[in-house]
Design a protein around this motif. Sequence first.
Motif, PDB file in Angstrom:
ATOM      1  N   GLU A 892      -8.688  34.455  58.992  1.00 43.20           N
ATOM      2  CA  GLU A 892      -7.402  33.890  59.395  1.00 43.20           C
ATOM      3  C   GLU A 892      -6.305  34.158  58.367  1.00 43.20           C
ATOM      4  N   PHE A 893      -6.522  35.101  57.444  1.00 41.21           N
ATOM      5  CA  PHE A 893      -5.550  35.317  56.365  1.00 41.21           C
ATOM      6  C   PHE A 893      -4.185  35.749  56.915  1.00 41.21           C
ATOM      7  N   ALA A 894      -4.195  36.759  57.783  1.00 38.00           N
ATOM      8  CA  ALA A 894      -2.906  37.272  58.299  1.00 38.00           C
ATOM      9  C   ALA A 894      -2.149  36.178  59.044  1.00 38.00           C
ATOM     10  N   GLU A 895      -2.876  35.396  59.848  1.00 39.93           N
ATOM     11  CA  GLU A 895      -2.218  34.332  60.607  1.00 39.93           C
ATOM     12  C   GLU A 895      -1.643  33.281  59.668  1.00 39.93           C
ATOM     13  N   SER A 896      -2.357  32.989  58.567  1.00 42.56           N
ATOM     14  CA  SER A 896      -1.852  31.974  57.628  1.00 42.56           C
ATOM     15  C   SER A 896      -0.572  32.458  56.939  1.00 42.56           C
ATOM     16  N   VAL A 897      -0.505  33.766  56.619  1.00 40.94           N
ATOM     17  CA  VAL A 897       0.731  34.295  55.998  1.00 40.94           C
ATOM     18  C   VAL A 897       1.901  34.180  56.960  1.00 40.94           C
ATOM     19  N   LEU A 898       1.675  34.571  58.221  1.00 38.63           N
ATOM     20  CA  LEU A 898       2.748  34.480  59.208  1.00 38.63           C
ATOM     21  C   LEU A 898       3.201  33.032  59.411  1.00 38.63           C
ATOM     22  N   GLU A 899       2.232  32.103  59.384  1.00 33.58           N
ATOM     23  CA  GLU A 899       2.577  30.695  59.566  1.00 33.58           C
ATOM     24  C   GLU A 899       3.445  30.203  58.410  1.00 33.58           C
ATOM     25  N   VAL A 900       3.109  30.608  57.159  1.00 36.30           N
ATOM     26  CA  VAL A 900       3.914  30.201  56.004  1.00 36.30           C
ATOM     27  C   VAL A 900       5.325  30.785  56.112  1.00 36.30           C
ATOM     28  N   LEU A 901       5.442  32.038  56.528  1.00 36.05           N
ATOM     29  CA  LEU A 901       6.763  32.650  56.686  1.00 36.05           C
ATOM     30  C   LEU A 901       7.590  31.915  57.748  1.00 36.05           C
ATOM     31  N   ARG A 902       6.920  31.490  58.844  1.00 36.40           N
ATOM     32  CA  ARG A 902       7.660  30.765  59.890  1.00 36.40           C
ATOM     33  C   ARG A 902       8.130  29.408  59.394  1.00 36.40           C
ATOM     34  N   THR A 903       7.259  28.696  58.688  1.00 36.42           N
ATOM     35  CA  THR A 903       7.620  27.326  58.266  1.00 36.42           C
ATOM     36  C   THR A 903       8.647  27.328  57.146  1.00 36.42           C
ATOM     37  N   THR A 904       8.635  28.354  56.284  1.00 35.93           N
ATOM     38  CA  THR A 904       9.563  28.365  55.144  1.00 35.93           C
ATOM     39  C   THR A 904      10.843  29.135  55.452  1.00 35.93           C
ATOM     40  N   GLY A 905      10.808  30.035  56.445  1.00 36.55           N
ATOM     41  CA  GLY A 905      11.981  30.832  56.764  1.00 36.55           C
ATOM     42  C   GLY A 905      12.204  31.980  55.803  1.00 36.55           C
ATOM     43  N   ALA A 906      11.221  32.334  54.996  1.00 41.14           N
ATOM     44  CA  ALA A 906      11.356  33.427  54.042  1.00 41.14           C
ATOM     45  C   ALA A 906      11.403  34.760  54.782  1.00 41.14           C
ATOM     46  N   ASN A 907      12.118  35.740  54.174  1.00 38.66           N
ATOM     47  CA  ASN A 907      12.247  37.077  54.757  1.00 38.66           C
ATOM     48  C   ASN A 907      10.957  37.869  54.449  1.00 38.66           C
ATOM     49  N   PRO A 908      10.215  38.273  55.477  1.00 35.96           N
ATOM     50  CA  PRO A 908       8.964  39.018  55.212  1.00 35.96           C
ATOM     51  C   PRO A 908       9.204  40.314  54.457  1.00 35.96           C
ATOM     52  N   ALA A 909      10.372  40.941  54.634  1.00 35.18           N
ATOM     53  CA  ALA A 909      10.645  42.213  53.970  1.00 35.18           C
ATOM     54  C   ALA A 909      10.758  42.043  52.462  1.00 35.18           C
ATOM     55  N   ARG A 910      11.021  40.790  51.975  1.00 36.83           N
ATOM     56  CA  ARG A 910      11.189  40.546  50.546  1.00 36.83           C
ATOM     57  C   ARG A 910       9.896  40.038  49.881  1.00 36.83           C
ATOM     58  N   LEU A 911       8.819  39.910  50.675  1.00 33.13           N
ATOM     59  CA  LEU A 911       7.572  39.371  50.144  1.00 33.13           C
ATOM     60  C   LEU A 911       6.576  40.514  49.931  1.00 33.13           C
ATOM     61  N   ARG A 912       6.019  40.584  48.738  1.00 33.68           N
ATOM     62  CA  ARG A 912       4.993  41.594  48.427  1.00 33.68           C
ATOM     63  C   ARG A 912       3.690  40.871  48.040  1.00 33.68           C
ATOM     64  N   LEU A 913       2.597  41.289  48.693  1.00 34.47           N
ATOM     65  CA  LEU A 913       1.275  40.709  48.405  1.00 34.47           C
ATOM     66  C   LEU A 913       0.469  41.726  47.602  1.00 34.47           C
ATOM     67  N   GLU A 914      -0.048  41.314  46.466  1.00 32.47           N
ATOM     68  CA  GLU A 914      -0.809  42.220  45.594  1.00 32.47           C
ATOM     69  C   GLU A 914      -2.218  41.645  45.396  1.00 32.47           C
ATOM     70  N   LEU A 915      -3.243  42.500  45.632  1.00 35.02           N
ATOM     71  CA  LEU A 915      -4.641  42.084  45.414  1.00 35.02           C
ATOM     72  C   LEU A 915      -4.922  42.014  43.916  1.00 35.02           C
ATOM     73  N   THR A 916      -5.574  40.928  43.510  1.00 38.20           N
ATOM     74  CA  THR A 916      -5.938  40.810  42.100  1.00 38.20           C
ATOM     75  C   THR A 916      -7.153  41.688  41.798  1.00 38.20           C
ATOM     76  N   GLU A 917      -7.469  41.791  40.491  1.00 36.37           N
ATOM     77  CA  GLU A 917      -8.591  42.634  40.071  1.00 36.37           C
ATOM     78  C   GLU A 917      -9.937  42.093  40.552  1.00 36.37           C
ATOM     79  N   SER A 918      -9.981  40.866  41.047  1.00 35.27           N
ATOM     80  CA  SER A 918     -11.245  40.299  41.533  1.00 35.27           C
ATOM     81  C   SER A 918     -11.761  41.063  42.733  1.00 35.27           C
TER      82      SER A 918
END
Length: 918
Positions: A892-918
């Motif tokens: 459900e990771f992708a759905e959770s990101v979209l839900e956070v963007l909807r609730t906060t109103g943040a611009n998805p184009a300005r958000l970058r997700l980076e995988l950690t070394e784990s």
Amino acid sequence: VGQQRIATDMRNLRELAELATTVSELVHEIQRERGMAAAFLGSEGRDFADAQTERHSRTDAQIAGFQQALDRLVTERFDRRLHWRIADARAQLDQLASWRREAAQLQVTPEVQSARYSAAIYTLIGIVQEMHLLGSGSEMSRAIYAYVNLMQAKELAGMERALGATYFSSPRIDAVSRQVFVGLTDRQAHFMEQFRFFAARAQVDFLEQALSDIKAAEIERMRSAVFLRLPGSQAAPSKNTAHWFEVMSWKIDQIKRVEDRMSQDLIEATHGAEMAAKQTLLWSGTAALVALALTLLFAGALARGIIYPIRRITDAMNRLAAPDAREGTVEIADHGRGDEIGEMARATLVFRDNLIRIAQAEERLKSAVILRLHHKALGSISQGVLIVDAQGNATFVNEALCTITGYPENGILGRPPDFLWADAGGRTTLWDSAGAPCTLPGKRRDGEPFWFDATVSPVLDGQGEATHRVVVLRDITENRRIEQEMRIAATAFESLHGMIVTDANGIILRVNRAFTRMTGYSPDEVIGHTPAMFKSGRHDAEFYVRLWQSLADRGAWFGEIWDRRKNGEVYPLLQSISAVRGDDGQVTHYVAAFSDISERKEAEEKIRHLAFYDPLTRLPNRRLLLDRLQQAMVLGERTGNHGALLFIDLDQFKSLNDTLGHDVGDLLLIEVARRLQDAIRASDTAARLGGDEFVVMLEELSEDATEAAEQARLVGEKVLSTLNQPYHLAGHELRSTPSIGLTLFEGRRATIDELMRQADLAMYQSKSAGRNALHFFDPQMQAAVLQRVQLDTDLRNSLEQGDFRLHYQPQVDAHGKVIGAEALLRWQHPRRGTVLPGEFIPLAEETGFILPLGQWVLQAACEQLAQWAGDEAMAGLTLSVNVSARQFHQPEFAESVLEVLRTTGANPARLRLELTES
């Protein structure tokens, strides 16, 4: 008969070899289907879903070919075991459709599905193994053993492919799975070595050439990836599944090429042997007919040349012996021959003439000259002859009698022949025999006893009075000895030991009563069969190869073997087999003697159990615990893994014993033992040292000491919790708590005694701390464990209390212009102050706390990004947020990101997700 048997065996072996080719093709397709099914189930239906239908069709086509081959095979010519194996194989293949349906619906685990396919494959290989019973000659037997071992090696490679596909498609591996994987590779190497031992040099070279490819090295590399992984969940790219399946399928296909070539060589060899045996049989039949004709001619010649002349001589002798005989009218024929018959006829002729001369001598006062001629004639025969007068004194003795008795002629003549009887009864028997043969014991001159057959004939005068007696005797001492040995052998054969006698081909010829008593089979049920009908299935083909090799090299084999009675019961035997050789040195028979050692085995097992197990709780005792601890230390030194000892003492057990009695105390100890076994893994050991003291040994913990301590702590707390549960014993509800001492070990850095003392001291620390507790021996390790537990608790409380903060580190371009920021997590601990991520992120990853923590970071970062959007100076900035690999893998990771963007109103184009070394 021997050549006919060889021709028949070679025909049967050729037909089985042709069937083996079809079985090999079917096994190959089932192996590929098993591997694909394992990958399909291991990936939960993601891998190879589209290829299933085509793979099933190929397998079904081979099954149809297998059924046609069985229809062509005349199974009545083979042993009943082949019928059973074919029936088992058909029953297994009939279930294939239901297995596929369960797999398509993901209703079965990869391990169960692989086991089903493997069982069907081993049943098919069992059909090929029946060729062992038909191989004649060392070269043929070696070729069959090489072929079967190669098939078994290929099957283990197929199982390895399936298990590896399961692992790479869903990479989880524990200690048991790793042992299974290592066991598969070891057994596969064993069967390959057996193939190299039995196969011809050209076949071995062909195999080595077929496997000399870089893909072989790739297989070893991927194997090591499984060998070196730690227990627990591990990450592995899913594309490795297809690559593993590809390289292992290449290896199996190469083995299949060698297998096909061997089956073709075997078919050609058996066909050539069959044709040679038939040709030899044709010539043998012709030779037999010629020999039969010669035998008939010889028999006719024998009848004409020997039997009829002897009959004529016998008739002549009978007529000469008649009281009213007229010697001159008795005709003696054949005296002109130059052989032994002629000698007998001439002797008879001399005898007749002597009688004539004796009669004439009586008329001329018994001429002494004619009497000497008569004595000379009697002296020429090989049997002993003695003549006594009416007074019982010897008047004549021939040389043969002197040789038999050892007496010289002058020691016999003129006196009674007392050496012919052992007592007066023997003398009466001899003289009263009235011409009937009698058997008596005598005594030679040197005192040695001997046995003889004697016939006494009276010599009558003209008035019918007996003037002499003629004794003709034959030494039968050697015959009596042989008969006695045969009676002794017959008595020994019917001893308490079971006995089997077979011919050189292993066909049972005779069994004794003890055999019937032990096995339940009557002689009629086993004669004509081979001892293979008693096989228990507990011994592999290599066991019987060694047995026959011992018979070939030393002419004997001795050892323990498991057989099956008529009622199906499997039982142990102590058996010896000896080869019987003829004068030419060739084996003519085999004799096996055996005794049932079931009771001895049961006694040995009881003794072993008493020696290594506690009789009350049935747990391992101190001796077995120390032995397993020694093995665990050696294994840990080789692998680098830690182990742990938990010393457990029941609190206030003596008071319970004194209050409720020893019977209730014993019940408590039994229940504690059961709970300990339920609380640990099957690979770990729970033991009772005595009284209320128990020890749990944990193996294959982490290589890292801290992680190993944590693993041991979890087990210790589980044991503590389990033993704290109420006990319902003999109508009483009891509560008993344990004090537990724990110590870690790595390899053989400490001795066994030191480890036991450390765990014991740690247990007394638990006692001193108030009982019902768990303590580590190492104070630093105890502190580290407590600190780790406290850190995990603080993490969860801090998220609820809002102690986490996000700091933003600017990101600039080549000109120094700020273009964005990276969110950095900081923990503001209420007591420790600021805690950097390196101290708490690894623990959060391990415990799973990283999921709610990562969700909080994403929520807070998007809220900040939404705030910046309202500020012209910061609206164009991007914000980078680190995401854990474990968080990213959540469905459900992708759905959770979209839900956070909807609730906060943040611009998805300005958000970058980076995988950690784990």
